[in-house]
Structure formats: structure tokens, C-alpha cells
Design a protein around this motif. Structure first.
Motif, PDB file in Angstrom:
ATOM      1  N   TYR A 250       0.851  -1.205   0.000  1.00 12.88           N
ATOM      2  CA  TYR A 250       0.000   0.000   0.000  1.00 12.88           C
ATOM      3  C   TYR A 250       0.882   1.249   0.000  1.00 12.88           C
ATOM      4  O   TYR A 250       1.955   1.229  -0.575  1.00 12.88           O
ATOM      5  CB  TYR A 250      -0.982  -0.001   1.171  1.00 12.88           C
ATOM      6  CG  TYR A 250      -2.084  -1.019   1.008  1.00 12.88           C
ATOM      7  CD1 TYR A 250      -3.147  -0.788   0.145  1.00 12.88           C
ATOM      8  CD2 TYR A 250      -2.054  -2.220   1.699  1.00 12.88           C
ATOM      9  CE1 TYR A 250      -4.169  -1.718  -0.004  1.00 12.88           C
ATOM     10  CE2 TYR A 250      -3.072  -3.153   1.560  1.00 12.88           C
ATOM     11  CZ  TYR A 250      -4.130  -2.903   0.697  1.00 12.88           C
ATOM     12  OH  TYR A 250      -5.123  -3.812   0.555  1.00 12.88           O
TER      13      TYR A 250
ATOM     14  N   THR B  98       6.514  -1.397  -2.890  1.00 16.62           N
ATOM     15  CA  THR B  98       6.232  -0.251  -3.774  1.00 16.62           C
ATOM     16  C   THR B  98       7.418   0.094  -4.671  1.00 16.62           C
ATOM     17  O   THR B  98       7.260   0.888  -5.596  1.00 16.62           O
ATOM     18  CB  THR B  98       5.847   1.020  -2.990  1.00 16.62           C
ATOM     19  OG1 THR B  98       6.878   1.282  -2.046  1.00 16.62           O
ATOM     20  CG2 THR B  98       4.533   0.846  -2.278  1.00 16.62           C
TER      21      THR B  98
ATOM     22  N   SER C  17       1.793  -8.648  -4.898  1.00 11.88           N
ATOM     23  CA  SER C  17       0.498  -8.091  -4.500  1.00 11.88           C
ATOM     24  C   SER C  17      -0.468  -9.225  -4.193  1.00 11.88           C
ATOM     25  O   SER C  17      -1.161  -9.218  -3.189  1.00 11.88           O
ATOM     26  CB  SER C  17      -0.116  -7.261  -5.620  1.00 11.88           C
ATOM     27  OG  SER C  17       0.727  -6.244  -6.010  1.00 11.88           O
TER      28      SER C  17
ATOM     29  N   CYS D  55      -5.130   3.319  -7.112  1.00 11.54           N
ATOM     30  CA  CYS D  55      -5.109   2.043  -7.806  1.00 11.54           C
ATOM     31  C   CYS D  55      -6.398   1.901  -8.626  1.00 11.54           C
ATOM     32  O   CYS D  55      -6.369   1.461  -9.777  1.00 11.54           O
ATOM     33  CB  CYS D  55      -4.984   0.954  -6.753  1.00 11.54           C
ATOM     34  SG  CYS D  55      -4.656  -0.647  -7.418  1.00 11.54           S
TER      35      CYS D  55
ATOM     36  N   PHE E 107      -4.407  -4.064  -5.407  1.00 11.62           N
ATOM     37  CA  PHE E 107      -3.217  -4.041  -6.243  1.00 11.62           C
ATOM     38  C   PHE E 107      -3.075  -5.347  -7.014  1.00 11.62           C
ATOM     39  O   PHE E 107      -3.557  -6.381  -6.577  1.00 11.62           O
ATOM     40  CB  PHE E 107      -1.984  -3.800  -5.380  1.00 11.62           C
ATOM     41  CG  PHE E 107      -1.906  -2.385  -4.886  1.00 11.62           C
ATOM     42  CD1 PHE E 107      -1.501  -1.391  -5.750  1.00 11.62           C
ATOM     43  CD2 PHE E 107      -2.260  -2.051  -3.596  1.00 11.62           C
ATOM     44  CE1 PHE E 107      -1.440  -0.078  -5.322  1.00 11.62           C
ATOM     45  CE2 PHE E 107      -2.206  -0.742  -3.155  1.00 11.62           C
ATOM     46  CZ  PHE E 107      -1.794   0.245  -4.018  1.00 11.62           C
TER      47      PHE E 107
ATOM     48  N   GLY F   2       1.392   4.395  -3.178  1.00  6.37           N
ATOM     49  CA  GLY F   2       1.057   3.205  -3.953  1.00  6.37           C
ATOM     50  C   GLY F   2       2.224   2.768  -4.814  1.00  6.37           C
ATOM     51  O   GLY F   2       2.454   1.593  -4.991  1.00  6.37           O
TER      52      GLY F   2
ATOM     53  N   PRO G 236       2.851  -0.367  -8.233  1.00 10.62           N
ATOM     54  CA  PRO G 236       1.623  -1.002  -8.737  1.00 10.62           C
ATOM     55  C   PRO G 236       0.732  -0.047  -9.538  1.00 10.62           C
ATOM     56  O   PRO G 236      -0.115  -0.508 -10.314  1.00 10.62           O
ATOM     57  CB  PRO G 236       0.908  -1.459  -7.458  1.00 10.62           C
ATOM     58  CG  PRO G 236       2.003  -1.638  -6.457  1.00 10.62           C
ATOM     59  CD  PRO G 236       3.006  -0.571  -6.787  1.00 10.62           C
TER      60      PRO G 236
END
Lengths: 610, 479
Positions: free
Chosen positions: A27, A494, A509, B160, B169, B204, B207
Motif C-alpha cells: 500500500y 512499492t 500483490s 489504484c 493491487f 502506492g 503497482p
């Protein structure tokens, strides 16, 4: 090969793709996490040839086994690899539910080859699974807490937690004493004149050059100490023009107390034993209620559900109040038609590039039918019959004549079977990202073959963190850790190491059951120009130059063999000799040999399993 | 579109072989393989026809990361000002969820009037506040959508969602879908480029421009505005250009021999990849060198060569599109104006508007005068908007809001001087012509000649799409 500890590493890396293993939370904040003990557990399990059914049970429910060992609890890290959102302003329950959803979907796709994720919102459109059944599986995973397990000698662990709480207490007292908040430190920092800056210790001056959000905890602590010291100077000496805020005597006493406490703190920290920790799953004593979530929305509860398995598959052995262990046992029950087939199909996929069932994570009606159904059935039944013996299955496949075929293209097959699904020959496969690095490490002779341990920081190009919310410091490992296998490279979700991403390493992920193999200009740039690879090319050059009693031709042969495990053909040797003697490259031996080494490390063949 | 006069890839490759590599039979075999076009077929970025005629060729997405406040910029609400400091009517927040719920739980949140002055601009009479004087000057070239809506209200999942159509993600981003669908015209640059400015990277990270389950050839390639634009673009320290070329030639020759030997077309693809890498090495440094732009252009953007900024990135985006790059995404951070510290709706908003407004307008103007606006779709906006209610923090701010917010689009088949949709009188929810993120995504694909229901990729037993199972093309904004 099966006895080598590196066998376990190889198998483990593929498994870690499915476990979505990473060293950070993902995240936006993407803080670091410590879960490498789980990674090491997987390596060890493959090396010990832990039967596959045990392997599955311990990862899904190790914590619930009677007299669960530490190792079995570590194994539950499988489902702790879900990302964690640490952003401000989130609804914690929402992301807890998302993690559980991911655990259900991952369990289905990794072990059963099913696309149950479809049923999160509605009944499956193609396969015989209802949304209600999805939430009955969900109920198995909905009752866990996510603690951190401290590992090591229980005495040490106890000692550590005792010292840790003492440290916290002391720190708190210290903080109330001087009220040195981070805001104050920041303000102090902002107001420092160049002259007073110059008076600070060099280490502190260095920290001040790092952006505020780029400092690590040690650096912040060092700054805090520096601030306290300066603060004392302000008060006691009053030399920098600030009035004494209170009576000097009282202050001196306070200062004295503080110095004592700081000494205590330093001594406590020094005694703190280094105890690694890992993330595990733990069953709650009081179960959560589970519901069908309408449209997959965690706020819209439908009918209440109890744990249970889909009706389309064989029934659970213990239908009354089943737990996660019962689910795990059900998954590896010999009557379950999916688990063994899905597992052997993935072994096959690893060796041939494509599984017998191409859609390795969809054995449902929308998946592709197996190219060789009888073979798949036989392999699966052998797997179960031999007591889920993983090593035996590897041996079975790699000693087959199908596996040992040449990978040369056969033009006459192009029209009949362009994708070589019938395996009239072997396939050439681009190496996995981590192995690309390993191959170069081996060729250079620099590889540190150590197995396991905390993740490491090999060189990476500058500028990787320009694109992350929280800037990271990548303390490039020096010494032996610099040359560890690619699979030990620290994985920031990330901003993963670009050398891995570029060669299709998954982003962790969600579960990745099959990697893609791309072939891009960015890969070329990495192999050609990355300082890390260049260092290994120089290592290879050094290595062949140091070989005694060889002439240039002998050295070229040696370098070629180190990289490609075969001798060069005359035309190949000639091309390399031309490069070696090209005056435009260099007239000195070292750079000329480095050029030869670079050429070899950039060959398609070098990064391809022939 | 103007394309640099690069000879086709295959011609180039073959010429290199015949001119420089004299390798006899091997070369002939290779030439025949390449002649059959296998290498080209294997290049995943080869331009491909879409599902229907395209109106736009390229996209520049100006992503305002953090969630710009539509109520301070585009959405003029006199009623909100009149009700300043009154508790928000209960029916608005009944059963609703927000980020930082606990701050709203303490007491009923109060409506917050904007302190910004609004005026109508251009022939279209579009409302724009004093914060964006340059954008106000281009309203007749753009479509402003004041009725955007999204599903998720935390930064990373919402970003996202805007990029991949899913809050989780792991899915491909829009740029990846587009290059997967129609490839890219750029022969010496990646098809999908990401640029970043502002105090930090977007929440983020990777991704957001990932290729998800699509092959990694489609993932966004981050470019840096100074120094080395692409990681590993320059030869390693200690290797000069001549030495580098010789190594490349040896690699090409040896790969060619191996290709002749094994007949694996993957080797032809790798040879082509090395050719393109070499061309990138040659062309990319010139690409980011803005010093060749004339003074007037630099001034238009407010760009200063060598000094990283959003303005430089906008100019760079134009240069990328000129060279055939399909999808350029610019992130500019720090629009998250809750009112903590100086990230507020006063000085904080002023700063980020100053950093972006001029260059956004300049980009549209510059594309237009070069005749590129017709084929380039420019999108401006963030992952969500902000609440009509104020937030009680150190200073003035607003919370994240998903029910209505503003974005604008320009060029590439979109109406000029058009206002689409409206929010209700408090600026709380979309009242007319609601445009959901999936609708926007469907529309972007449509403009590029792609049908969002047919651009699919099979993964885990399902045909996945950018728009999941949603999305309607927003016909009203089509030119």
C-alpha cells in the motif's frame, strides 16, 4: 542435485511467488516487515523433503496442530504475506476483510487451482460454486489474529521483552523530563546557524543533510540526543544567548538525572539480545461471526454462515464445527481430485514452461483441458501413492526422456504444433529474474552460497525511490552479503529491485502461480549497464586472467565454459577474440577481458535454459 | 503524427548484419528468419489496429495525487458559502463512510465555505476559481466534468482504482492496457512512460503503473527528469561509447550464430531488443534535454532546463508524445489538503496550484499550436475530491470525498469549451450526468479505438478488463 541445499532454494522461490512473499507491507506507507523466517522455513521444508501434505497443513494451520512447534507456527506465515495498509484514515476492518478475502482466493488458486475469487461478489458464472460457499470458506480464515512471533531461545525472548519494556519506560521518563518532541527538534534544526551547525559532531552534521522523512530510526535517535545535549548547553552554560528558564541548581539536578537515565538506556540497549521475529497466524479463542457479504461489500451482511467446504467437492471428514486444520486436511485428502493434480502440473510447468494444463490456476470449466490427461492423472496418483514425496516427483520428471530432449527448433513441427504443446522437443526458457543474477554471480566466482537469513541489499541504480511515497534508504550490502543469491534481495513492495522486476519477478500483490517471460529492451539495458552486473563481469574477467598457464584462446574457452557450460565453436571463439584485441575497446588486458565477459553475460544463451 | 525518420526495425537490424557482421551462412539464415517477420511479430509493442477508428493516438494523464479540492478550484457553490459553519444536513451523511471517520464521529461535521473567488471564463462560461488563472484561460479548449465519482476513499486504493479499475493491487494499469491493445508508435522509447514531481512519490508506487497480469513489456517505465532518464541508460562507469558499441556488436553476432543454430525466434526478439536498447541509449538523453526548446516555449510552461519540476515534465510529455509514445502519466503530489501543518486549503493549495496551473494550460496550448491536440488526449485530475464539510485540524482543510469531484479532459476527440455534469447545491453528490471512474476508463479506451468490453486478458479463469464488469462510454463529451 536433490541433496544440495540449493535445491530447496530453487523450489522455494517458486513457492514464494504463490505465497506473495515480500519484506514490506505494501500500500502507500509500505513499512518494512520481518518475515524471512517463513521464507527460510519453505527452503528447509523442500530440503528436508517434507511430504507435500504436511507442507500444506503446516502452512494453512500449523498453529492449530496439537503441541504446535515453533517451526509449525512459523509456517503459518504463508497467509501473513498479505499486504497491510498503514495509511492514515482507513477503516481497519475493511482491510482486515480484504486480507481474509485474499487468503481465501490464494488458498483456492494455489492448492485447488480454482478461481473462487469470482464468488466474492456473486455465484460463480461457470463453475459449480456459490457465493454462500465462498463465505463458508471465508469463515475458516475469519477467526485468526495476526501476531508477531519472537523467535529464539525462550529465555532470550523473555529477557528481550523484559528489557524492551524497561527501555520503553525509561524512554518515556526521559521524554517527560526534557519534553524533546520531534517538533522541537525540527524547529531547532531549522533555526541552526551555519556556525552552530559546524560545532556539532560530524555524524550529526551528516544526518542534518538527509531530508527529514529520509532518516532511519537510529539517525532520528542520534539527532534527538544531539538536541538534548545542545539544549543542556543552552540551559547550563547559557552561552548562546538564551536566558536560564529556571534556577541553575534545579536544572543541574535534572541534568544529572537525565545523564543517569541516558547511561541506563545505553546499557539496556547494549544488553538487548538480537531476537529475530516473524509474522504468524493465530486462531482466536472467540470466533468472529461470518456472513455472506452482499456484492462482496464488507458492510452489507447477508445470511450468517458457518465454516464448510463446497458441495461440488468431496465432503469434509469432520463435518461438525470444522476448523482450519480440518480444511487443510481436506485439501490434501487423497479423495480430493484437485490438489495433487494442481501440484504436479506446476512441477511440470516449472520444467517445460507450460503445464500439462496450461491454465495452472484454473482447473474449472473455463480452463484449458490437459494436453496429456492420462499423464496428468498418473503423475498425480504417483504423487499421492509415494506419500506426497516432492523430491521423487522432481526426479521422475527430470529423468524422463521427454525432459531430456533437445530444445532445438524443428521446422517440420511448426505447422503441426507451433506452440510445442505435445513436447516433441524441449523448450528453451528464459531464466527467472533471480537466477539471471545467480548465473552471473556463479560465472564471476563471487557467489556467496549461504542459505537463509535476513534479506540483503545488493547494489541497485540510484533513483529507485524517487517514485515512492516514503523515501527509502538502500544501504547497499558490502562484504559477503553483496553477492548472495537473487532470492535474498530485500523486496520493497512499492519499489522492488529494478533488476528483478525487469525480468518478470512478481510484485507480491497477490499470489503469482505462473510468471510471464518477457523479452524487452529494458532487460538489455540492465544486463549491459547495471553497475551490479558490470561488477560481476569484472569479476569474471579477473577470474580468467588469474588462471595460470592459459593463453588467450584457453582463457576464452574457459570464460565461455564458465558462462555457457560448453566450449565455443570456432566462429564464436573468433568473434570473442576479435573483441578482445579490438583497439577501440582497450589495449589493456583487464578492460579488454571485461568487455569479453560483458559480451558473454549479455548473450541470450546465458540467460536461457537450453 | 510526426515520427522521427527511423528506418523500420527489421531493415535496420538486417543492415547491421550485412554491413558489419559478415558471418556467412549464419547471417543468411538469420536474415531469412527476420525476413519472415517473426521478430516483428514477437515485439509486443508493435502498433496494432484497435477495434474501431481511433480519435486519439496518445494520452497524457496529469495525475494530481492526493485529491484536489473541486470546491476551491472548479465547483462554485454559493449555497455552501451561505450555510458556512452549519452542521451538514443529516441525510447527507447517514450511513456514509469517510476516511478518518473518527474525526467526523466526534461531532457532526460543519459545512465549510470556500475562501476562493470564482468567476466564469471563456465563451463556455466555465466556472474556475482564482487559484487557476492559467487553466481559466484555456476553458474553451477543454471539457470540465464536475460530476466525477469513485468507489474508494483511501489514497493508495483509490489511486489504484483510477489507474487499474480495481482497488486491489495487482491489476494492469490503464497505460498497460492501452499499449497491450494497440502497441506504441515509438520505436526507440517505451510505450508507457511515468513522470513524477512534487515533494515525494505518489502513494502506492510501482503497482500504479504496473502491467499486473499482462506481460511486463507493457508496464510503465519511470523516467527521471534530470540525469539518467531511464535506469541503466548509460554504459557503466569506465566504458566509453566505442567500447560499448563493440560489446554490442559481439553480442549481436554471437546471438545471431545461436539463432542460426537453434532456430528459436525468441533470440531474434532479443536481438531486436538490444537494437532498441541501443537506440534508447542514443535518443533518450536528447529527449530530456530541454535546452533546445526556444525561450518562448520554456516561458510558456515555466520550465527551466536541468531543474526538475512539474513544468519540465509537462514539456517532456509533449516531447514524448511527439516521438510516438502512447501513454504518458505525470504524477504531482501534495494535493491532500486536510489542514494539517501547511498542507491546507490556504498556503498549501496556493503552492501546489502555482506549481501546476501554468504548465497544465501551457501543455494544452502548446499541443494545440503544434497540431498535436487533435490526436492527444489530456486528462487532469486526482483519485477523488474533497468534502463540502471542513475538517478540524491545525488549519483549514477538507476530508477525502468520492461522491462528486472534478476532472477535465482536452483534445483527442473530446469537446472543446464544454461543461459536463453538475453536483448538487452543496457540492456533495453528482446531480447531473454522473461520470464514474469506470465510465471515464471506458471513454479513454474508446477514444483510442478500443472497446472496453472487448479489450480483455484471460487470467485465473476469467476474462479481465480495465472496467471490470462496468463502464459506459460518456457520449456527451465526445466531439
Amino acid at each position: 542435485l536433490l541433496a544440495s541445499p540449493h535445491y530447496g532454494e530453487r523450489r522455494a522461490r517458486r513457492w514464494l511467488d504463490m505465497a506473495r512473499y515480500a519484506d514490506s507491507n505494501g500500500y502507500s506507507i509500505d513499512g518494512p516487515r520481518s518475515i524471512w523466517k517463513y521464507r527460510d522455513w519453505v527452503i528447509d521444508a523442500f530440503n528436508k523433503n517434507l511430504p507435500f501434505d504436511r507442507f500444506v497443513i503446516e502452512q494453512l494451520a500449523g498453529d492449530l496442530l496439537p503441541g504446535a512447534t515453533v517451526e509449525q507456527r512459523v509456517a503459518t506465515g504463508f497467509h501473513r504475506n498479505t499486504p497491510l495498509n498503514q495509511e492514515g484514515g482507513i477503516d481497519v476492518e475493511q482491510f482486515r476483510v480484504e486480507a481474509v478475502v485474499d487468503r481465501v482466493n490464494t488458498t483456492a488458486s494455489v492448492f485447488l487451482g480454482l478461481t473462487l475469487g469470482c464468488c466474492q461478489c456473486h455465484d460463480h458464472k461457470f463453475d459449480p460454486f456459490s457465493q454462500r460457499e465462498y463465505y463458508r470458506l471465508f469463515a475458516f480464515f475469519n477467526n485468526s489474529d495476526d501476531p508477531t512471533l519472537e523467535l529464539g531461545d525462550p529465555g532470550l525472548v523473555g529477557e528481550r521483552s523484559r528489557l524492551q519494556s524497561e527501555i520503553t519506560r525509561t524512554e518515556k521518563r526521559l521524554r517527560t523530563l526534557d519534553r524533546a518532541t520531534s517538533e522541537k527538534v525540527e524547529k531547532w534544526e531549522g533555526g541552526l546557524s551555519p556556525a552552530s551547525r559546524a560545532l556539532l559532531p560530524a555524524a550529526v552534521q551528516h544526518i542534518l543533510t538527509i531530508a527529514i522523512n529520509g532518516r532511519d530510526p537510529q539517525q532520528e535517535e542520534a539527532l534527538l540526543t544531539a538536541y538534548r545535549r545542545t539544549d543542556e548547553v543552552h540551559h547550563v552554560v547559557a552561552g548562546i544567548g538564551q536566558p536560564l528558564p529556571f534556577a541553575a541548581a534545579a536544572h543541574a539536578a535534572a541534568l544529572d538525572a537525565r545523564m543517569t537515565m541516558e547511561r541506563q538506556l545505553a546499557s539496556l540497549r547494549g544488553r538487548l539480545p538480537d531476537v529475530p521475529s516473524t509474522l504468524v497466524v493465530n486462531e482466536r479463542t472467540k470466533p468472529r461471526d461470518s456472513y455472506v457479504m452482499l456484492g462482496g461489500d464488507f458492510l452489507r451482511h447477508g445470511e450468517s454462515v458457518s465454516p464448510g467446504t463446497p458441495a461440488a467437492l468431496p465432503a469434509l471428514a469432520s463435518p461438525a464445527a470444522p476448523s482450519r486444520v480440518d480444511l487443510a486436511i481436506w485439501i490434501v485428502d487423497a479423495r480430493n481430485p484437485l490438489t495433487a493434480r494442481v501440484a504436479v502440473n506446476r512441477f511440470w510447468q516449472d520444467y517445460f514452461g507450460i503445464g500439462l494444463v496450461e491454465t495452472d490456476n484454473d482447473f474449472g470449466t473455463r480452463g484449458t483441458p490437459p494436453s496429456h490427461p492420462e499423464l496428468l492423472d498418473w503423475l498425480a496418483s504417483e504423487f499421492v501413492r509415494t506419500g506426497w514425496d516432492v523430491k521423487r516427483m522432481q526426479r521422475l520428471i527430470v529423468t524422463s526422456s521427454t525432459y531430456r530432449q533437445s530444445s532445438h527448433a524443428r521446422p517440420e513441427l511448426a505447422a503441426v504444433d507451433a506452440r510445442n504443446r505435445l513436447l516433441a522437443r524441449q523448450n528453451r526458457l528464459r531464466l527467472d529474474a533471480e537466477i539471471v543474477r545467480d548465473a552471473a554471480l556463479v560465472a564471476s566466482g563471487l557467489l556467496n552460497p549461504g542459505v537463509g537469513g535476513p534479506s540483503v541489499y545488493p547494489p541497485q541504480p540510484a533513483g529507485v525511490y524517487a517514485f515512492t511515497q516514503v523515501p527509502r534508504t538502500w544501504k547497499t550490502s558490502n562484504g559477503p552479503d553483496r553477492y548472495r543469491r537473487g532470492m535474498y534481495t530485500y523486496h520493497w513492495r512499492t519499489a522492488p529491485h529494478p533488476g528483478l522486476t525487469v525480468f518478470d519477478a512478481p510484485d507480491a500483490s497477490t499470489a503469482c502461480t505462473r510468471r510471464s517471460r518477457s523479452n524487452t529492451p529494458l532487460q538489455a539495458l540492465t544486463l549491459l549497464n547495471d553497475q551490479g552486473f558490470y561488477e560481476l563481469a569484472r569479476g569474471l574477467a579477473e577470474r580468467v586472467l588469474n588462471e595460470q598457464g592459459l593463453d588467450d584462446a584457453g582463457r576464452i574457452d574457459r570464460a565461455f565454459r564458465l558462462c555457457l557450460s560448453r566450449s565455443p565453436k570456432p566462429s564464436e571463439a573468433e568473434a570473442l577474440t576479435r573483441l578482445l584485441h579490438d583497439p577501440e575497446v582497450s589495449r589493456d588486458a583487464r578492460p579488454a577481458w571485461t568487455a569479453v565477459a560483458r559480451a558473454l553475460l549479455n548473450l541470450d544463451e546465458f540467460i536461457t535454459r537450453e | 503524427m510526426t515520427m522521427p525518420a527511423t528506418p523500420p526495425l527489421l531493415a535496420l537490424t538486417r543492415r547491421h548484419f550485412f554491413r558489419e557482421c559478415g558471418i556467412g551462412l549464419g547471417a543468411a539464415a538469420l536474415a531469412s528468419l527476420l525476413n519472415e517477420g517473426r521478430a516483428a511479430a514477437a515485439d509486443p509493442l508493435t502498433p496494432k489496429p484497435g477495434h474501431h477508428a481511433a480519435r486519439a493516438k496518445s494520452v497524457i494523464f496529469l495525475f494530481m495525487a492526493g485529491g484536489p479540492s473541486q470546491l476551491e478550484l472548479f465547483d462554485y457553490k454559493p449555497k455552501l458559502s451561505a450555510l458556512h459553519a452549519q452542521p451538514v444536513p443529516a441525510e447527507f451523511i447517514q450511513g456514509k463512510r469517510f476516511a478518518f471517520m473518527d474525526t467526523f464521529a466526534k461531532e457532526v461535521p460543519k459545512l465549510l465555505a470556500t475562501r476562493r473567488r470564482f468567476a466564469r471564463h471563456g465563451a463556455s462560461g466555465s466556472w474556475v476559481s482564482e487559484c487557476l488563472p492559467h487553466t481559466a484561460g484555456i476553458v474553451d479548449d477543454i471539457t470540465v466534468v464536475r460530476s466525477m465519482a469513485t468507489d474508494v476513499f483511501n489514497h493508495a486504493p483509490a489511486k489504484c482504482f483510477t489507474n487499474t479499475g480495481s482497488p486491489q493491487f495487482g491489476r494492469p494499469s490503464m497505460g498497460a492496457w492501452v499499449t497491450y491493445g494497440i502497441g506504441s508508435e515509438a520505436r526507440d522509447l517505451p510505450g508507457f512512460v511515468v513522470l513524477q514531481s512534487g515533494p515525494r512519490g505518489p502513494r502506492g508506487g510501482n503497482p500504479l503503473w504496473s502491467s499486473g497480469f499482462l506481460p511486463t513489456a507493457y508496464q510503465g517505465v519511470p523516467f527521471r527528469g534530470v540525469g539518467e532518464p531511464i535506469l541503466n541508460l548509460r554504459p557503466p562507469q569506465g566504458v566509453d561509447d566505442a567500447g560499448q558499441r563493440r560489446v554490442l556488436e559481439a553480442v549481436r553476432e554471437l546471438n545471431g550464430l545461436r539463432l542460426a543454430d537453434t532456430g528459436d525466434p525468441e533470440i531474434a526478439t532479443r536481438i531486436a531488443a538490444y537494437e532498441m536498447a541501443y537506440r534508447m541509449q542514443t535518443s533518450a538523453p536528447g529527449l530530456i534535454d530541454l535546452s533546445g526548446e526556444d525561450r518562448k516555449t520554456l516561458e510558456l510552461y515555466g520550465a527551466e532546463p536541468g531543474k526538475p519540476s512539474f513544468a519540465n515534465n509537462c514539456l517532456l510529455a509533449r516531447r514524448l508524445v511527439e516521438r510516438g509514445v502512447r501513454f504518458v502519466q505525470l504524477y504531482h503530489t501534495d494535493w491532500d489538503h486536510h489542514g494539517s501543518g501547511d498542507v491546507n486549503l490556504t498556503a498549501g493549495l496556493d503552492r501546489v496550484c502555482r506549481e501546476t496551473d501554468r504548465a497544465c494550460a501551457a501543455l494544452v496550448t502548446d499541443l494545440k499550436r503544434r497540431g498535436l491536440l487533435d490526436t492527444t488526449l489530456v486528462i487532469w485530475g486526482g483519485e477523488f475530491g474533497r468534502t463540502p464539510m471542513g475538517e478540524v485540524r491545525d488549519s483549514v482543510g477538507r476530508n477525502h470525498h468520492i461522491d462528486t469531484y472534478t476532472m477535465w479532459l482536452a483534445g483527442g476527440g473530446v469537446k472543446r469549451g464544454y461543461n459536463l455534469g453538475a453536483s448538487d447545491e452543496l457540492g456533495y453528490a453528482a446531480a447531473e450526468d454522473r461520470v464514474h471512474v469506470h465510465d471515464l476508463q471506458a471513454t479513454v479506451l474508446f477514444l483510442l479505438g478500443l472497446d472496453h468490453t472487448r479489450l480483455t486478458f484471460k487470467f485465473q479463469g476469467r476474462d479481465f478488463r480495465l472496467t471490470d464488469v462496468h463502464g459506459e462510454i460518456v457520449r456527451k463529451l465526445l466531439a
